[in-house]
Design an enzyme around this catalytic site. Sequence first.
Site, PDB file in Angstrom:
ATOM      1  N   ASP A 121       9.349   3.073  -0.509  1.00 59.08           N
ATOM      2  CA  ASP A 121       8.292   3.742   0.244  1.00 59.08           C
ATOM      3  C   ASP A 121       8.523   3.436   1.725  1.00 59.08           C
ATOM      4  OD1 ASP A 121       4.617   3.707   0.242  1.00 59.08           O
ATOM      5  OD2 ASP A 121       6.112   4.711   1.492  1.00 59.08           O
TER       6      ASP A 121
ATOM      7  N   LYS B  77       4.394   9.766   8.489  1.00 57.49           N
ATOM      8  CA  LYS B  77       4.216   9.235   9.852  1.00 57.49           C
ATOM      9  C   LYS B  77       5.198   9.831  10.855  1.00 57.49           C
ATOM     10  CE  LYS B  77       2.140   5.032   7.988  1.00 57.49           C
ATOM     11  NZ  LYS B  77       0.756   4.991   8.477  1.00 57.49           N
TER      12      LYS B  77
ATOM     13  N   TYR C 289       0.857  -1.190   0.000  1.00 56.52           N
ATOM     14  CA  TYR C 289       0.000   0.000   0.000  1.00 56.52           C
ATOM     15  C   TYR C 289       0.888   1.232   0.000  1.00 56.52           C
ATOM     16  CZ  TYR C 289      -3.516   3.399   1.631  1.00 56.52           C
ATOM     17  OH  TYR C 289      -4.351   4.477   1.769  1.00 56.52           O
TER      18      TYR C 289
HETATM   19  P1  KE4 Z   1      -0.987   8.528   4.380  1.00 54.26           P
HETATM   20  O1  KE4 Z   1      -1.522   9.195   3.131  1.00 54.26           O
HETATM   21  O2  KE4 Z   1      -2.028   7.681   5.075  1.00 54.26           O
HETATM   22  O3  KE4 Z   1      -0.285   9.525   5.321  1.00 54.26           O
HETATM   23  O4  KE4 Z   1       0.208   7.539   3.928  1.00 54.26           O
HETATM   24  C1  KE4 Z   1      -0.075   6.559   2.951  1.00 54.26           C
HETATM   25  C2  KE4 Z   1       0.927   5.427   3.086  1.00 54.26           C
HETATM   26  C3  KE4 Z   1       1.949   5.343   2.155  1.00 54.26           C
HETATM   27  N1  KE4 Z   1       2.881   4.362   2.234  1.00 54.26           N
HETATM   28  C4  KE4 Z   1       2.850   3.450   3.233  1.00 54.26           C
HETATM   29  C5  KE4 Z   1       3.908   2.388   3.292  1.00 54.26           C
HETATM   30  C6  KE4 Z   1       1.826   3.503   4.221  1.00 54.26           C
HETATM   31  O5  KE4 Z   1       1.814   2.583   5.213  1.00 54.26           O
HETATM   32  C7  KE4 Z   1       0.847   4.509   4.155  1.00 54.26           C
HETATM   33  C8  KE4 Z   1      -0.294   4.604   5.146  1.00 54.26           C
HETATM   34  N2  KE4 Z   1      -0.402   3.518   6.053  1.00 54.26           N
HETATM   35  C9  KE4 Z   1      -1.734   3.222   6.572  1.00 54.26           C
HETATM   36  C10 KE4 Z   1      -1.604   2.078   7.586  1.00 54.26           C
HETATM   37  N3  KE4 Z   1      -1.516   0.843   6.963  1.00 54.26           N
HETATM   38  C11 KE4 Z   1      -2.391   4.426   7.159  1.00 54.26           C
HETATM   39  C12 KE4 Z   1      -3.613   4.106   8.002  1.00 54.26           C
HETATM   40  C13 KE4 Z   1      -4.866   4.574   7.332  1.00 54.26           C
HETATM   41  O6  KE4 Z   1      -5.002   4.440   6.097  1.00 54.26           O
HETATM   42  O7  KE4 Z   1      -5.721   5.075   8.090  1.00 54.26           O
END
Ligand code: KE4
Length: 431
Positions: free
Chosen positions: A239, A267, A144
């Site tokens: 990533d 994060k 993801y």
């Molecule tokens: P955000 O747009 O949610 O800040 O980041 C996206 C993203 C990009 N790359 C990786 C490896 C990530 O884990 C994420 C976001 N992670 C999720 C948890 N699995 C965020 C939680 C959510 O979607 O509420």
Amino acid sequence: MMNQRSVEAFERAKRVIPGGVNSPVRAFKGVGGNPVFMRSAKGCRLTDLDGNDYIDYVMSWGPLILGHADPGVVGAVQRAAAGGTSFGAPSEAESDLAELVIAMVPSVEKVRFCSSGTEATMSALRLARGFTGRSKLIKFAGCYHGHGDAFLISAGSGALTMGTPDSPGITPGVAGDTLCLPYNDLDAVAAAFAAFPGEIAALIVEPYVGNMGLILPKPGYLAGLRDLTAKHGAVLIFDEVMTGFRVGPGGVQEREGVTPDLTTLGKIIGGGLPVGAFGGRAEIMDNISPLGAVYQAGTLSGNPLAMAAGIATLRALREPGVYERLDAAGARFTEGLAERFTAHGVPHQVARRGSMVGFFFTDTPVVDLPTAKTADTAFYGRFFHEMLDRGVYLAPSQFEAGFLSLAHDEDALHQTLAAADGALEALHAIA
Ligand code: KE4
């Protein structure tokens, strides 16, 4: 646990917010039941609307490596806020954080801030396409990278839990430029480059996967991706939104000694406030507007409050002994759980890198999406709720990683493992 206030809050939220949440994974669809609404948090503990306390292993999905409401971070944000919440003009805090990131992350010579990991990966992909003049992207099934169109092709995280790995609203044109391959399979990557010579702009990978649950690269896999992308002139994007500053000060790339061309971050870099970032070789980054032609922008990019939280967080992480403490806490958690799963005859796979942890309820070694899907998600849901009832808040989905912080002390870990004893006995009784 009594959670009537959360039940009422969820009913209210569902009347005004789709699904009652602002991010799908929070809705508990992966484990069933009513999501818990939180009122406050401190250290490693959350407090819900009904006054119940929980030891937190989600930690806002990774950002809060120092713990909730860390005094240094809160103070920095308060001081910044008193001086103005946003200038819409450059400020030195942006260079302060940029210099910290460049000092810590091996691949990063220049960095651009944005407001989420999704923005970071979207921008990094556009930059890679602009730099190479190519269109196609390689990603991996179950990984993801945020909700940008190009990445929501067999995505992980909430997309997996929602059972709709390919989202409606993605046009055939976009989907056609994304090649989705199995993780941990270098032959598949070599075959893709052979099938599309000169067409692949970038390969993006979670170097340690956190969005299928925690899945680690096979020995040589990351180095193999480095070799293949270099050989074929494609931009290698790590990533590290989740792993950056988590598994070590320099993320996976420092820990494994594999240097990508671009890195995306999020994060922890914002210490709980909205910050995303992408950075890498200056030769590539200098193509970003206004220096270069690849457009990228953001009203609140480099926001002074978010910069203050990020600076306070990264400075704290550079103190001696921090990662040793995080590693010890992570080990206590995973070793303690594994012992208990074994004692209760529960099939399991447990993984850990530093304070990033994961476990699957399956006796199949988990190396990619198909093997991750052998996990008993129904059992995970039951275990989740038994732990929640005992004051431990795990990720509300089998397909997520867990996170500890500097605030997860021996008392919290002892309480967590005692809760696991009770949860497994209760589940054994009803099995
Ligand atoms: P955000 O747009 O949610 O800040 O980041 C996206 C993203 C990009 N790359 C990786 C490896 C990530 O884990 C994420 C976001 N992670 C999720 C948890 N699995 C965020 C939680 C959510 O979607 O509420």
